[in-house]
Write a protein that holds these residues in place. Structure first.
Motif, mmCIF file in Angstrom:
data_model
loop_
_atom_site.group_PDB
_atom_site.id
_atom_site.type_symbol
_atom_site.label_atom_id
_atom_site.label_comp_id
_atom_site.label_asym_id
_atom_site.label_seq_id
_atom_site.Cartn_x
_atom_site.Cartn_y
_atom_site.Cartn_z
ATOM 1 N N PRO A 1 -39.389 26.185 0.616
ATOM 2 C CA PRO A 1 -38.328 26.999 1.223
ATOM 3 C C PRO A 1 -38.019 26.518 2.639
ATOM 4 C CG PRO A 1 -40.424 28.153 1.301
ATOM 5 C CD PRO A 1 -40.672 26.906 0.515
ATOM 6 N N ASN A 2 -36.879 26.949 3.160
ATOM 7 C CA ASN A 2 -36.474 26.571 4.516
ATOM 8 C C ASN A 2 -37.168 27.388 5.589
ATOM 9 O OD1 ASN A 2 -34.710 24.628 3.535
ATOM 10 N ND2 ASN A 2 -33.038 26.098 3.310
ATOM 11 N N LYS A 3 -37.775 28.489 5.212
ATOM 12 C CA LYS A 3 -38.458 29.348 6.175
ATOM 13 C C LYS A 3 -39.694 29.940 5.501
ATOM 14 C CE LYS A 3 -35.507 33.287 5.002
ATOM 15 N NZ LYS A 3 -34.591 34.301 5.534
ATOM 16 N N GLY B 1 -51.290 37.774 -2.601
ATOM 17 C CA GLY B 1 -50.137 37.291 -1.850
ATOM 18 C C GLY B 1 -50.527 36.368 -0.706
ATOM 19 N N PHE B 2 -49.617 35.446 -0.375
ATOM 20 C CA PHE B 2 -49.841 34.518 0.742
ATOM 21 C C PHE B 2 -48.490 34.075 1.289
ATOM 22 C CE2 PHE B 2 -49.482 32.035 -3.108
ATOM 23 C CZ PHE B 2 -48.727 30.935 -2.751
ATOM 24 N N TRP B 3 -48.537 33.522 2.525
ATOM 25 C CA TRP B 3 -47.332 32.992 3.170
ATOM 26 C C TRP B 3 -47.255 31.491 2.917
ATOM 27 C CZ3 TRP B 3 -43.401 35.480 5.646
ATOM 28 C CH2 TRP B 3 -43.595 36.823 5.960
ATOM 29 N N LEU B 4 -46.121 31.038 2.368
ATOM 30 C CA LEU B 4 -45.879 29.613 2.180
ATOM 31 C C LEU B 4 -45.009 29.112 3.328
ATOM 32 C CD1 LEU B 4 -46.248 27.165 0.206
ATOM 33 C CD2 LEU B 4 -43.968 27.727 -0.662
ATOM 34 N N SER B 5 -45.525 28.139 4.072
ATOM 35 C CA SER B 5 -44.787 27.602 5.225
ATOM 36 C C SER B 5 -44.048 26.335 4.830
ATOM 37 C CB SER B 5 -45.762 27.280 6.367
ATOM 38 O OG SER B 5 -46.453 28.443 6.767
ATOM 39 N N PRO B 6 -42.808 26.159 5.281
ATOM 40 C CA PRO B 6 -42.069 24.924 4.985
ATOM 41 C C PRO B 6 -42.661 23.754 5.755
ATOM 42 C CG PRO B 6 -40.831 26.292 6.502
ATOM 43 C CD PRO B 6 -42.015 27.107 6.088
ATOM 44 N N ILE B 7 -42.498 22.557 5.214
ATOM 45 C CA ILE B 7 -42.978 21.362 5.917
ATOM 46 C C ILE B 7 -42.186 21.145 7.187
ATOM 47 C CG2 ILE B 7 -43.260 18.861 5.722
ATOM 48 C CD1 ILE B 7 -43.742 19.217 2.765
ATOM 49 N N VAL B 8 -40.884 21.281 7.116
ATOM 50 C CA VAL B 8 -40.028 21.240 8.307
ATOM 51 C C VAL B 8 -39.029 22.380 8.185
ATOM 52 C CG1 VAL B 8 -40.242 18.760 8.717
ATOM 53 C CG2 VAL B 8 -38.444 19.598 7.208
ATOM 54 N N THR B 9 -38.633 22.896 9.317
ATOM 55 C CA THR B 9 -37.595 23.922 9.295
ATOM 56 C C THR B 9 -36.237 23.253 9.230
ATOM 57 O OG1 THR B 9 -37.587 23.974 11.703
ATOM 58 C CG2 THR B 9 -39.026 25.533 10.579
ATOM 59 N N TYR C 1 -52.106 32.427 5.080
ATOM 60 C CA TYR C 1 -50.960 31.859 5.801
ATOM 61 C C TYR C 1 -51.180 30.351 5.957
ATOM 62 C CZ TYR C 1 -54.401 32.128 9.538
ATOM 63 O OH TYR C 1 -55.549 32.002 10.272
ATOM 64 N N GLY C 2 -50.109 29.677 6.372
ATOM 65 C CA GLY C 2 -50.196 28.241 6.619
ATOM 66 C C GLY C 2 -50.253 27.383 5.365
ATOM 67 N N VAL C 3 -50.002 27.954 4.202
ATOM 68 C CA VAL C 3 -50.019 27.186 2.962
ATOM 69 C C VAL C 3 -48.717 26.412 2.841
ATOM 70 C CG1 VAL C 3 -50.233 27.312 0.455
ATOM 71 C CG2 VAL C 3 -51.472 28.947 1.909
ATOM 72 N N GLN C 4 -48.805 25.138 2.454
ATOM 73 C CA GLN C 4 -47.615 24.303 2.302
ATOM 74 C C GLN C 4 -47.545 23.757 0.883
ATOM 75 O OE1 GLN C 4 -47.914 21.400 5.488
ATOM 76 N NE2 GLN C 4 -46.767 22.720 6.874
ATOM 77 N N ILE C 5 -46.426 23.142 0.565
ATOM 78 C CA ILE C 5 -46.193 22.631 -0.774
ATOM 79 C C ILE C 5 -47.302 21.648 -1.167
ATOM 80 C CG2 ILE C 5 -44.671 20.827 0.131
ATOM 81 C CD1 ILE C 5 -43.150 20.941 -2.521
#
Length: 313
Positions: free
Chosen positions: A113-115, A143-151, A46-50
């Motif tokens: 992504p936006n979310k 698998g992992f969760w990709l978090s957006p930089i801003v919502t 989790y917490g992975v970003q672009i």
């Protein structure tokens, strides 16, 4: 009696063939038993970003005669659902009975992504070559969760834009003071060197009587013309004139003590001054030829020393 024996032999022969077939099949199974010894995935899911880099390490054991061809490994730059393979490093360790492959794969996610979104590092299938049948090793997806930089979208980002922060100013007043002091010291040092060594009179107190005599004698000594008794006497006159100007009257050898008492800076040259007056008397009354060239060069050197006394250096 013959028929039962023939049936027994046939039965034993058939059993032997079946046993051999099972043995060869088992041996072939053992030969092709390639496997994944270890699989190391990223720590967090989790917490992975672009743009974040995600690394996998895979250790494979492939028995001889099988091997993994170079072209079977994933290709750098390949993309799968927003995940790009940015680096591939394969280390091969050939041993007697098998080959160890250490495969390091580095991925980056290039989607925003936006979310929060579930993504995965792709499964990999590595084909084996060198055997009697086609074989492959499969590495499962991760698998992992990709978090957006801003919502939110661009509107949200525009509303939250912050102005650039000005860098803090550096107080350079102390540096300016030090620079000023150092420049002053440099200028003073240069002026001091100029004052002690320059033949001209660009600065005050540089145009003294001996400074003038030294310039005249230096010019005369550098002249390529042959030096005669006339030039020698003229050189002596230059030095005498400088002594007279400092003394305030015509100065003779008997006046040396009085002169150095009036001008203490010349006291260290008392012996040389006495030698000058003695040489001057010899020159005035000499009848034999003298080495005027050397006498004028010596007077130029003496005048430089007297100029230094005159300048207090």
């Amino acid at each position: 009696m013959i028929k039962p024996i023939s049936k027994l032999c046939a039965t034993l022969l058939l059993a032997g063939l079946l046993l051999t077939s099972f043995t060869l099949h088992a041996a072939e199974e053992n030969i092709t038993a390639a496997k994944v010894l270890s699989l190391t995935n990223p720590v967090n899911t989790y917490g992975v970003q672009i743009g974040d880099k995600l690394s996998r390490k895979i250790v494979l054991e492939v028995p001889v005669p099988y091997k993994i061809a170079e072209g079977a490994f994933p290709k750098k730059g390949s993309k799968s659902n927003g995940v790009e393979l940015v680096d591939v490093n394969v280390i091969t360790d050939q041993q007697k009975a098998h080959t160890l492959y250490t495969v390091n794969l580095s991925y980056q996610a290039f989607t925003n992504p936006n979310k929060p979104t579930v993504m995965q590092l792709p499964a990999e299938k590595l084909a084996l070559t060198g055997g009697t049948k086609a074989e492959a090793l499969e590495v499962p997806a991760w698998g992992f969760w990709l978090s957006p930089i801003v919502t939110g979208g661009i509107e949200t980002a525009q509303k939250n834009i912050q102005p650039d922060a000005m860098p803090p100013l550096v107080d350079i007043r102390a540096h300016k003071t030090r620079l000023g002091v150092f420049l002053s010291m440099l200028i003073a040092s240069l002026l001091g060197l100029l004052y002690m060594n320059a033949d001209g009179n660009w600065l005050p107190f540089m145009g003294g009587a001996f400074a003038k005599a030294h310039r005249q004698l230096k010019r005369m000594a550098k002249s390529t013309a042959a030096k005669t008794a006339v030039e020698e006497k003229q050189a002596l006159v230059y030095v005498h004139q400088a002594f007279n100007q400092h003394y305030g009257a015509n100065m003779f050898a008997r006046d040396i003590e009085h002169f150095v008492s009036l001008r203490p800076s010349f006291k260290k040259m008392k012996t040389e001054i006495a030698a000058f007056f003695d040489a001057s008397n010899q020159s005035l009354y000499a009848v034999e030829p003298r080495n005027s060239q050397k006498i004028i060069a010596d007077l130029a050197q003496l005048s430089k020393q007297l100029r230094d006394c005159e300048r207090g250096v």
